[in-house]
Design a protein around this motif. Structure first.
Motif, mmCIF file in Angstrom:
data_model
loop_
_atom_site.group_PDB
_atom_site.id
_atom_site.type_symbol
_atom_site.label_atom_id
_atom_site.label_comp_id
_atom_site.label_asym_id
_atom_site.label_seq_id
_atom_site.Cartn_x
_atom_site.Cartn_y
_atom_site.Cartn_z
ATOM 1 N N UNK A 148 35.171 29.309 41.378
ATOM 2 C CA UNK A 148 34.914 27.644 41.711
ATOM 3 C C UNK A 148 35.598 27.274 42.944
ATOM 4 N N UNK A 149 36.628 28.137 43.130
ATOM 5 C CA UNK A 149 37.494 27.403 44.421
ATOM 6 C C UNK A 149 38.380 26.474 44.092
ATOM 7 N N UNK A 150 38.887 26.396 42.646
ATOM 8 C CA UNK A 150 40.047 25.479 42.351
ATOM 9 C C UNK A 150 41.262 25.911 42.797
ATOM 10 N N UNK A 151 41.584 25.142 44.013
ATOM 11 C CA UNK A 151 42.836 25.648 44.696
ATOM 12 C C UNK A 151 44.183 25.555 43.911
ATOM 13 N N UNK A 152 44.298 24.525 42.952
ATOM 14 C CA UNK A 152 45.453 24.304 42.256
ATOM 15 C C UNK A 152 45.632 25.241 41.458
ATOM 16 N N UNK A 153 44.772 25.710 40.565
ATOM 17 C CA UNK A 153 44.692 26.914 39.727
ATOM 18 C C UNK A 153 44.949 28.248 40.334
ATOM 19 N N UNK A 154 44.360 28.537 41.520
ATOM 20 C CA UNK A 154 44.833 29.692 42.052
ATOM 21 C C UNK A 154 46.124 29.635 42.727
ATOM 22 N N UNK A 155 46.769 28.614 43.045
ATOM 23 C CA UNK A 155 47.935 28.456 43.343
ATOM 24 C C UNK A 155 49.143 28.876 42.427
ATOM 25 N N UNK A 156 48.658 28.182 41.225
ATOM 26 C CA UNK A 156 49.402 28.392 39.879
ATOM 27 C C UNK A 156 49.459 29.908 39.591
ATOM 28 N N UNK A 157 48.271 30.483 39.543
ATOM 29 C CA UNK A 157 48.395 31.871 39.153
ATOM 30 C C UNK A 157 48.927 32.653 40.258
ATOM 31 N N UNK A 158 48.971 32.365 41.537
ATOM 32 C CA UNK A 158 49.434 33.133 42.421
ATOM 33 C C UNK A 158 51.233 32.967 42.381
ATOM 34 N N UNK A 159 51.516 31.621 42.041
ATOM 35 C CA UNK A 159 53.012 31.472 41.886
ATOM 36 C C UNK A 159 53.389 32.201 40.741
ATOM 37 N N UNK A 160 52.740 32.123 39.581
ATOM 38 C CA UNK A 160 53.236 33.080 38.355
ATOM 39 C C UNK A 160 53.221 34.345 38.502
#
Length: 413
Positions: A148-160
């Protein structure tokens, strides 16, 4: 000069607008030019933007993980994250307050009767709930977040994932090298796509020049000029001088280094699509560390929306005044807070600001017909506000990197 990518992008942008305008005003009766050719160039432009967008999610995911892994320790990660987030919030708040003051002084739309405009549908009807926005950052399906390209969720997973990998040290050295290799591949892919940017930009601007209807701007020229003037002031004065005040980089140098970024964002009207160019501007031209750029650029493309803040604030005051429903003093606090939430939630995609204005028009009980005016002018404004957004990202991260310099020296010692 033609060896410069910036010069070639500018040439494509300029030629596209000129030739597209010729089609609209001189060749509108020729079906091939006004129909077939416009559709073909529109398709080429869409393919170019899609190629960029295709790379955005994996680029963001990989670059953030590499950025976190390149930090000296997790303490610096927390410091960098808090500092970047704080600067972005300050930037957005300052932009909203400045636009609010200008709107109160100039009162755009006052004395204009727009009540006879054609109606238009608003696609969203609810203000984002702050708690819901925060809760939704954590995805319940990682694959859905990517598709879906949900950037906030992608950023969260990458940070984690990046934080966990960093905490495991040498035990995951192979995985870290794998992500670093993937990051190099992504950068190479971006270079390939950017090599055809002048063609993509030409196609996008040709369609724009061929389809714009100039007559819709006559009655709202003050509104248009006011927004564009504020956005250009932020791009060429406020951000460059803020950088020159907090860093050794002069305002003139900053403007020169961001030229390619401005031209590219003008054509795509998408902060997300401009992420690769912003990355390169920061690391290659301004000397910002990869850790700061890798962490801050994706976050900025999602939530650092100074341009959108200016746009939404001026637009809602214009609509209210033009329809004889001026905003009262009692409404102002709620309005400004709503603009802040909407700016953060606008997303780095073309037309994001327009949708958020539609939300606010509905929320404040303003006539639905007002959305037609916003939609008619959005494409021109969206181009410039996107440039304002991405230059704001670059300015903030250049300042953040300067504040991180002493810590990097201490960590090396």
């Amino acid at each position: 000069m033609m060896k410069s990518l910036s010069a070639r992008i500018f040439t494509g942008l300029f030629l596209g607008v000129i030739l597209g305008s010729i089609v609209q005003f001189a060749l509108a009766d020729v079906a091939f030019f006004s129909g077939t050719l416009v559709n073909i160039t529109g398709g080429i432009g869409t393919m170019f933007v899609n190629m960029i967008m295709m790379l955005v999610v994996p680029l963001v995911f990989v670059s953030i993980i590499c950025g976190v892994c390149e930090l000296q320790d997790l303490k610096s990660f927390g410091r960098l994250g808090g500092k970047t987030f704080g600067f972005y919030i300050i930037n957005t708040v300052v932009a909203i307050l400045a636009a609010f003051i200008v709107a109160m002084l100039i009162e755009p739309g006052k004395g204009v009767d727009m009540s006879s405009s054609d109606s238009a549908a608003i696609t969203a009807t609810e203000l984002p709930n702050l708690v819901t926005l925060i809760v939704s950052i954590v995805p319940n399906n990682p694959f859905s977040a990517f598709t879906s390209g949900n950037m906030l969720q992608v950023i969260f997973m990458a940070l984690l994932l990046g934080g966990v990998m960093k905490s495991m040290g040498s035990a995951v050295e192979g995985a870290v090298k794998g992500f670093q290799t993937a990051n190099k591949i992504m950068m190479r892919l971006i270079s390939v796509v950017m090599s055809i940017a002048p063609i993509g930009v030409f196609a996008l601007m040709f369609k724009l020049g061929a389809t714009l209807e100039p007559e819709v701007f006559v009655s709202v020229v003050e509104y248009l000029v006011l927004i564009l003037s504020l956005l250009l002031l932020w791009i060429f004065v406020v951000y460059p001088y803020a950088v020159s005040f907090f860093t050794p980089i002069s305002a003139k140098t900053f403007r020169a280094k961001t030229q390619e970024q401005i031209l590219f964002s003008l054509s795509t009207a998408s902060s997300n699509a401009t992420i690769p160019v912003t990355m390169r501007t920061l690391t290659d031209k301004l000397g910002v560390s990869k850790a700061v750029a890798g962490f801050g650029v994706p976050l900025g493309a999602t939530m650092n929306m100074g341009g959108v803040s200016i746009y939404i604030t001026i637009a809602i005051f214009f609509v209210a005044n033009a329809y004889g429903m001026p905003i009262s003093n009692e409404q102002i606090p709620a309005l400004l807070f709503s603009v802040f939430l909407l700016s953060v939630g606008a997303g780095g995609v073309p037309g994001g600001g327009m949708v958020m204005i539609g939300v606010l028009i509905h929320q404040m009980g303003l006539p639905v017909e007002a959305f037609a005016i916003v939609a008619a002018l959005d494409r021109i404004i969206d181009m410039v506000l996107t440039s304002c957004n991405v230059v704001g990202d670059t300015a903030v991260l250049t300042i953040v990197d300067q504040t991180e310099a002493p810590h990097r020296v201490e960590e090396k010692v």
